[in-house]
Write an enzyme that holds these catalytic residues in place. Structure first.
Site, PDB file in Angstrom:
ATOM      1  N   SER A 106       0.824  -1.206   0.000  1.00 29.40           N
ATOM      2  CA  SER A 106       0.000   0.000   0.000  1.00 29.40           C
ATOM      3  C   SER A 106       0.863   1.262   0.000  1.00 29.40           C
ATOM      4  O   SER A 106       1.719   1.422  -0.856  1.00 29.40           O
ATOM      5  CB  SER A 106      -0.953  -0.057   1.185  1.00 29.40           C
ATOM      6  OG  SER A 106      -1.893   0.970   1.099  1.00 29.40           O
ATOM      7  N   ASP A 248      -2.338   6.371  -3.891  1.00 32.77           N
ATOM      8  CA  ASP A 248      -1.240   5.606  -3.293  1.00 32.77           C
ATOM      9  C   ASP A 248      -0.905   4.451  -4.241  1.00 32.77           C
ATOM     10  O   ASP A 248      -1.572   4.272  -5.270  1.00 32.77           O
ATOM     11  CB  ASP A 248      -1.589   5.169  -1.852  1.00 32.77           C
ATOM     12  CG  ASP A 248      -2.553   4.013  -1.788  1.00 32.77           C
ATOM     13  OD1 ASP A 248      -3.330   3.835  -2.739  1.00 32.77           O
ATOM     14  OD2 ASP A 248      -2.543   3.276  -0.784  1.00 32.77           O
ATOM     15  N   ASP A 250      -1.302   1.259  -4.507  1.00 33.25           N
ATOM     16  CA  ASP A 250      -2.295   0.251  -4.914  1.00 33.25           C
ATOM     17  C   ASP A 250      -3.654   0.887  -5.208  1.00 33.25           C
ATOM     18  O   ASP A 250      -4.650   0.186  -5.417  1.00 33.25           O
ATOM     19  CB  ASP A 250      -2.407  -0.893  -3.906  1.00 33.25           C
ATOM     20  CG  ASP A 250      -2.911  -0.448  -2.555  1.00 33.25           C
ATOM     21  OD1 ASP A 250      -2.575   0.673  -2.122  1.00 33.25           O
ATOM     22  OD2 ASP A 250      -3.646  -1.229  -1.916  1.00 33.25           O
ATOM     23  N   ASP A 252      -6.016   2.445  -3.664  1.00 35.54           N
ATOM     24  CA  ASP A 252      -7.262   2.415  -2.881  1.00 35.54           C
ATOM     25  C   ASP A 252      -7.469   3.722  -2.122  1.00 35.54           C
ATOM     26  O   ASP A 252      -8.563   3.994  -1.647  1.00 35.54           O
ATOM     27  CB  ASP A 252      -7.334   1.190  -1.950  1.00 35.54           C
ATOM     28  CG  ASP A 252      -6.172   1.075  -0.995  1.00 35.54           C
ATOM     29  OD1 ASP A 252      -5.209   1.866  -1.095  1.00 35.54           O
ATOM     30  OD2 ASP A 252      -6.222   0.175  -0.136  1.00 35.54           O
TER      31      ASP A 252
HETATM   32 MG    MG Z   1      -3.360   1.460  -0.331  1.00 35.15          MG
END
Ligand code: MG
Length: 458
Positions: A106, A248, A250, A252
């Site tokens: 992340s 970010d 990834d 999300d």
């Molecule tokens: Mg993330």
């Protein structure tokens, strides 16, 4: 001493080559496969798991190792390659898989990577299931299969296409396209650039993309904070853009920059998305104990209600599913709309905020000025679990007059604000979040906490 490998409800996270290696990852894959086989309804049932990864260079190695682990206990793997975390969650449900794996750390710095698990409903395992998987990992008594029953690996490249269709189904594509928004996007060379650019161009936005190569070589600190997004702010100003979006690695989490090049702070992402949702209907929202009171004000205005959960996306997602929430998420820029999926999704945040701009005809700064603002400080400092507990115990004495909620760490509610102290699930740090009507009150609470830290940690 090096940092410990962390295995929490968020999955496994460690430093590549130090405590997170291919053999650890393969065993974690086996542990997850063992857990899934335990839940099988019939011996004939063939289980499959989607595996995706963010753009970190170590992702390929960890993905291969997890895939080997899953196959060795007879689980088929569908390889999604470099995709976003919400993309994997969507594909798990789309393809009817028993679970999903995302290789990502992340927002953590480049030396980290991690393995995040999703169940067949697209959300992470709840604590009791996460504990079972952890036990399988440590016990290492895996149900290996013979050569004939080995898992098979196939590839699927449809994630972006399916993701975009699902997100754009919740907004008015033509109305957004008619506005021809000028957008600057910073994907920090993570997994989000490709799919987000594609989505924005489908809704008629003129996109200036920066850090959009999925190289995993992060151009700045990958946590989408104001400090990290200075270049994005600068570009929004330079281009005279309507809005800037920062993701970010990834994808999300989402941070928003207004048309003046001012980074709003991640708390405003959920607040703006909720403003749009509650302008259309009323109902329940869910968020964690560390998230701003702005969403309570927005929900209350529409006759709605906010459910507060322990920190951790899975807790929010589970509360949303249980209560049929119309919006939810976290103050770290994570927006969840169940119509798309039960996972934080920066694409959902982008779509809802653009739709809000279309329907109100207002700029981002105007929309923000209409949300009653609070002053929030998010801080963190190194502390292990036992140090964190001692700090909380001491804080309970210092803030003896506050209303206390110990669902997760300790939240202290005062008349003029609130303070949340908790040990992180994923890093050996204590997180401190304070929100108050103004900066000096917020500063006073933070200073009191830092004073306690000084006494406890020296
Ligand atoms: Mg993330």
């Amino acid at each position: 001493m090096t940092e410990q490998l962390i295995i929490s409800i968020s999955g496994m996270r460690g430093i590549v080559g130090e405590n997170l290696t291919d053999s650890i990852a393969a065993d974690y894959g086996r542990a997850f496969g063992t857990f899934l086989k335990d839940g099988k309804t019939s011996a004939m049932e063939k289980l499959s798991v989607c595996v995706g990864r963010d753009s970190r260079p170590s992702g390929q190695m960890l993905k291969s190792a997890v895939t080997d682990g899953l196959c060795s206990v007879g689980i088929d793997v569908i390889d999604l390659e470099v995709v976003t975390t919400p993309g994997v969650s969507i594909m798990v449900r789309e393809l009817g898989c028993s679970g999903g794996v995302v290789i990502t750390a992340s927002h953590n710095p480049a030396q980290y990577n991690g393995i995040k698990l999703l169940l067949g409903n697209g959300i992470a395992p709840l604590p009791d299931s996460a504990e079972k998987i952890r036990q399988y990992f440590f016990d290492k008594r895996f149900p290996f299969v013979d050569a004939v029953n080995y898992g098979r690996v196939t590839c699927n490249e449809q994630t972006d296409t399916i993701h975009i269709v699902k997100v754009l189904a919740i907004v008015d594509k033509e109305a957004i396209a008619a506005k021809k928004f000028s957008v600057v996007l910073d994907s920090v060379n993570g997994a989000g650039g490709r799919v987000t650019k594609k989505m924005l161009s489908k809704i008629g936005c003129a996109v200036s993309a920066m850090n959009d190569e999925p190289s995993g070589l992060f151009a700045h600190n990958p946590e989408p904070t104001a400090e990290s997004l200075k270049d994005l702010c600068e570009k929004v100003r330079a281009y005279g853009a309507d809005i800037g979006f920062g993701q970010d690695p990834d994808a999300d989490r989402l941070a928003i920059v207004d048309e003046n090049g001012k980074c709003l702070g991640e708390e405003y992402t959920l607040a703006l998305a909720a403003t749009y949702i509650f302008s259309k209907k009323t109902g329940k929202a869910a968020t964690n104990l560390s998230t701003s009171r702005m969403i309570d004000d927005i929900a209350a205005k529409a006759g709605g209600k906010v459910i507060r959960t322990a920190v951790g996306e899975v807790n929010v997602a589970a509360a949303m599913l249980e209560n049929d929430c119309i919006i939810g998420g976290e103050g770290n820029g994570g927006v969840i709309d169940l119509r798309v999926g039960p996972v934080r999704d920066s694409l959902v945040g982008i779509a809802l905020v653009l739709q809000l701009m279309v329907e109100t005809g207002k700029t981002i700064s105007q929309l923000v000025s209409e949300i009653a603002g609070y002053y929030m400080i998010k801080d963190k400092f190194a502390a292990d679990k036992s140090q964190a507990e001692r700090i909380i115990d001491s804080a309970k004495k210092v803030f003896a007059d506050a209303e206390i909620n110990t669902t997760d760490g300790c939240r202290f509610d005062f008349k003029d604000g609130w303070l949340h102290l908790r040990a992180s699930n994923t890093e050996p740090v204590m997180r401190v979040i304070v929100e108050a009507k103004n900066q000096s009150i917020a500063r006073r609470y933070i200073d009191a906490v830092l004073g306690i830290r000084g006494q406890i940690l020296g």
